[in-house]
Write an enzyme that holds these catalytic residues in place. Structure first.
Site, PDB file in Angstrom:
ATOM      1  N   GLN A  62      18.738  34.138  45.188  1.00  0.00           N
ATOM      2  CA  GLN A  62      19.896  34.847  44.638  1.00  0.00           C
ATOM      3  C   GLN A  62      21.205  34.172  45.051  1.00  0.00           C
ATOM      4  O   GLN A  62      21.410  33.860  46.226  1.00  0.00           O
ATOM      5  CB  GLN A  62      19.910  36.301  45.105  1.00  0.00           C
ATOM      6  CG  GLN A  62      20.992  37.109  44.380  1.00  0.00           C
ATOM      7  CD  GLN A  62      20.997  38.576  44.758  1.00  0.00           C
ATOM      8  OE1 GLN A  62      21.393  38.924  45.863  1.00  0.00           O
ATOM      9  NE2 GLN A  62      20.567  39.427  43.849  1.00  0.00           N
ATOM     10  N   CYS A  92      26.861  43.604  44.504  1.00  0.00           N
ATOM     11  CA  CYS A  92      27.251  43.861  45.896  1.00  0.00           C
ATOM     12  C   CYS A  92      28.570  44.648  45.961  1.00  0.00           C
ATOM     13  O   CYS A  92      29.576  44.229  45.386  1.00  0.00           O
ATOM     14  CB  CYS A  92      27.379  42.544  46.658  1.00  0.00           C
ATOM     15  SG  CYS A  92      27.787  42.817  48.395  1.00  0.00           S
ATOM     16  N   LYS A 133      21.513  40.756  38.501  1.00  0.00           N
ATOM     17  CA  LYS A 133      21.453  42.079  39.125  1.00  0.00           C
ATOM     18  C   LYS A 133      22.811  42.730  38.904  1.00  0.00           C
ATOM     19  O   LYS A 133      23.845  42.199  39.330  1.00  0.00           O
ATOM     20  CB  LYS A 133      21.186  41.889  40.619  1.00  0.00           C
ATOM     21  CG  LYS A 133      21.353  43.116  41.469  1.00  0.00           C
ATOM     22  CD  LYS A 133      20.055  43.914  41.498  1.00  0.00           C
ATOM     23  CE  LYS A 133      20.199  45.146  42.363  1.00  0.00           C
ATOM     24  NZ  LYS A 133      20.454  44.848  43.751  1.00  0.00           N
ATOM     25  N   GLY A 194      17.359  51.791  42.194  1.00  0.00           N
ATOM     26  CA  GLY A 194      18.208  52.763  42.871  1.00  0.00           C
ATOM     27  C   GLY A 194      17.474  54.038  43.214  1.00  0.00           C
ATOM     28  O   GLY A 194      16.965  54.734  42.322  1.00  0.00           O
TER      29      GLY A 194
HETATM   30  C1  LIG Z   1      21.851  46.517  53.659  1.00  0.00           C
HETATM   31  C2  LIG Z   1      21.705  46.186  52.204  1.00  0.00           C
HETATM   32  C3  LIG Z   1      21.733  44.864  51.801  1.00  0.00           C
HETATM   33  C4  LIG Z   1      21.587  44.537  50.447  1.00  0.00           C
HETATM   34  N1  LIG Z   1      21.614  43.218  50.075  1.00  0.00           N
HETATM   35  C5  LIG Z   1      21.401  42.902  48.774  1.00  0.00           C
HETATM   36  C6  LIG Z   1      21.341  41.535  48.361  1.00  0.00           C
HETATM   37  O1  LIG Z   1      21.495  40.595  49.155  1.00  0.00           O
HETATM   38  N2  LIG Z   1      21.122  41.284  47.041  1.00  0.00           N
HETATM   39  C7  LIG Z   1      20.943  42.300  46.125  1.00  0.00           C
HETATM   40  O2  LIG Z   1      20.729  42.032  44.928  1.00  0.00           O
HETATM   41  N3  LIG Z   1      21.008  43.575  46.492  1.00  0.00           N
HETATM   42  C8  LIG Z   1      21.227  43.900  47.784  1.00  0.00           C
HETATM   43  N4  LIG Z   1      21.281  45.211  48.150  1.00  0.00           N
HETATM   44  C9  LIG Z   1      21.129  46.264  47.125  1.00  0.00           C
HETATM   45  C10 LIG Z   1      19.656  46.619  46.905  1.00  0.00           C
HETATM   46  O3  LIG Z   1      18.965  45.509  46.380  1.00  0.00           O
HETATM   47  C11 LIG Z   1      19.511  47.782  45.921  1.00  0.00           C
HETATM   48  O4  LIG Z   1      20.085  47.416  44.687  1.00  0.00           O
HETATM   49  C12 LIG Z   1      20.186  49.057  46.405  1.00  0.00           C
HETATM   50  O5  LIG Z   1      19.948  49.276  47.775  1.00  0.00           O
HETATM   51  C13 LIG Z   1      19.685  50.257  45.609  1.00  0.00           C
HETATM   52  O6  LIG Z   1      18.291  50.271  45.566  1.00  0.00           O
HETATM   53  P1  LIG Z   1      17.398  51.095  46.626  1.00  0.00           P
HETATM   54  O7  LIG Z   1      17.820  52.537  46.515  1.00  0.00           O
HETATM   55  O8  LIG Z   1      15.986  50.841  46.146  1.00  0.00           O
HETATM   56  O9  LIG Z   1      17.688  50.548  47.975  1.00  0.00           O
HETATM   57  C14 LIG Z   1      21.430  45.570  49.481  1.00  0.00           C
HETATM   58  C15 LIG Z   1      21.406  46.896  49.898  1.00  0.00           C
HETATM   59  C16 LIG Z   1      21.539  47.220  51.239  1.00  0.00           C
HETATM   60  C17 LIG Z   1      21.491  48.693  51.642  1.00  0.00           C
END
Ligand SMILES: Cc1cc2nc3c(=O)[nH]c(=O)nc-3n(C[C@H](O)[C@H](O)[C@H](O)COP(=O)(O)O)c2cc1C
Length: 313
Positions: A62, A92, A133, A194
């Site tokens: 990514q 992000c 994304k 999400g």
């Molecule tokens: C601590 C943290 C770091 C993350 N880093 C990335 C990242 O490097 N790249 C990315 O596409 N999403 C990143 N995300 C977002 C997650 O991929 C995801 O889209 C978001 O947490 C919502 O999905 P979830 O509810 O399944 O966690 C990050 C989320 C968190 C909480």
């Protein structure tokens, strides 16, 4: 996930089944072509011939940035190093990242999403897929469809949509029904993301978004067997039992054993606390262990603390 899911974690999680592919933490691109060591640090899997985890799950790299030329130069670099898929981060929400015009900040202007994707797609010349994304927007959802269409027009072959705006951060609820709006206006596959913490969440996300596939972030840390649970249900219609503390403690112990070979013990302790913290939302044992161990600084004592719960479970 930046600062959370590195190559060691990716391998531990993908080995449990149900995950079709994984994405690295984002490589931050500003205005220069980054040296190979940066790519190898984020994606040691580049050193394997197929760019998979040791257990064989494909890993895509990514990139996060806004300058199309710099993104293109780094996509070429990644390709040269063997990357088999490039994902672009427009999701992000971090203030520092957005202040420097990266991540979700591009969602304010769909033409910038298109330029970024186009530059990368042109750079890789169809040799590897380019994916994106997205969130539903920056401050509101007015441009959700336009941004998805822009990514498609730029050459993205697939979208993962996190069902919140940037300003919604990680606050529940995730608006899965909005992913359906996005899905209807593009012809490339859309993957829902999400707040998928349980099999029930997967069912609801799937029916509201209309997406067959989901991307799971925090939910897989909270329950490392969630992807396998979903896959099992897809194949058989059966629900597997909940993940026991015994299984969770074994995963954490294995994780510590792998991480301590390269990282200082205090860092391993803080990584373990971080993961246990993710688990505690879904498991009472994790919750009580987290409360008991939150001030522990010694790795072996921390692991003994996990073991105590493990024996008591
Ligand atoms: C601590 C943290 C770091 C993350 N880093 C990335 C990242 O490097 N790249 C990315 O596409 N999403 C990143 N995300 C977002 C997650 O991929 C995801 O889209 C978001 O947490 C919502 O999905 P979830 O509810 O399944 O966690 C990050 C989320 C968190 C909480």
């Amino acid at each position: 996930m930046e600062g959370v899911i590195d190559a060691v974690t990716r391998d531990l999680l993908t080995a449990r089944g149900g995950i079709d592919w994984a994405v690295t933490e984002f490589v931050r691109v500003v205005d220069t072509r980054l040296p190979p060591r940066v790519f190898h640090k984020h994606c040691p899997e580049l050193l394997s011939s197929q760019v998979t985890t040791p257990h064989g799950t494909p890993v895509h790299l990514q990139l996060l940035g806004s300058d199309p030329d710099a993104l293109a130069a780094n996509a070429r670099q990644a390709l040269k190093l063997g990357a088999t898929g490039i994902d672009l981060n427009f999701g992000c929400p971090a203030k520092t990242v957005n202040r420097h015009d990266g991540g979700a900040s591009l969602l304010r202007d769909p033409s910038r999403v298109q330029s970024a994707v186009e530059a990368v797609a042109r750079a890789v010349e169809g040799v590897v897929p380019v994916t994106a994304k997205l969130r539903l927007g920056f401050a509101d959802r007015r441009l959700a469809r336009a941004c998805a269409q822009a990514a498609e027009a730029g050459g993205a072959q697939q979208l993962v949509v996190h069902a919140r705006t940037r300003n919604e951060g990680y606050r529940p609820p995730a608006h899965w029904e909005w992913i359906a709006n996005v899905r209807h206006c593009v012809s490339i596959p859309v993957i829902a993301n999400g707040d998928i913490w349980t099999l029930g969440d997967y069912w609801r996300a799937r029916s509201l978004s209309g997406c067959d596939d989901v991307m799971i972030g925090r939910g897989v840390l909270a329950d490392p067997d969630l992807p396998a649970r979903i896959r099992h249900w897809q194949r058989t219609g059966e629900c597997l039992p909940a993940t026991s503390w015994n299984v969770r403690a074994t995963i954490l112990t294995h994780y510590a054993a792998l991480q301590r070979t390269t990282l200082p013990e205090r860092v391993v302790v803080s990584l373990l606390k971080q993961w246990l913290n993710h688990m505690r939302a879904r498991d009472e044992q994790a919750c009580s262990r987290f409360a008991a161990l939150r001030r522990e600084t010694q790795l072996d004592s921390f692991l003994e603390g996990l073991e105590k719960a493990y024996l008591a479970a």
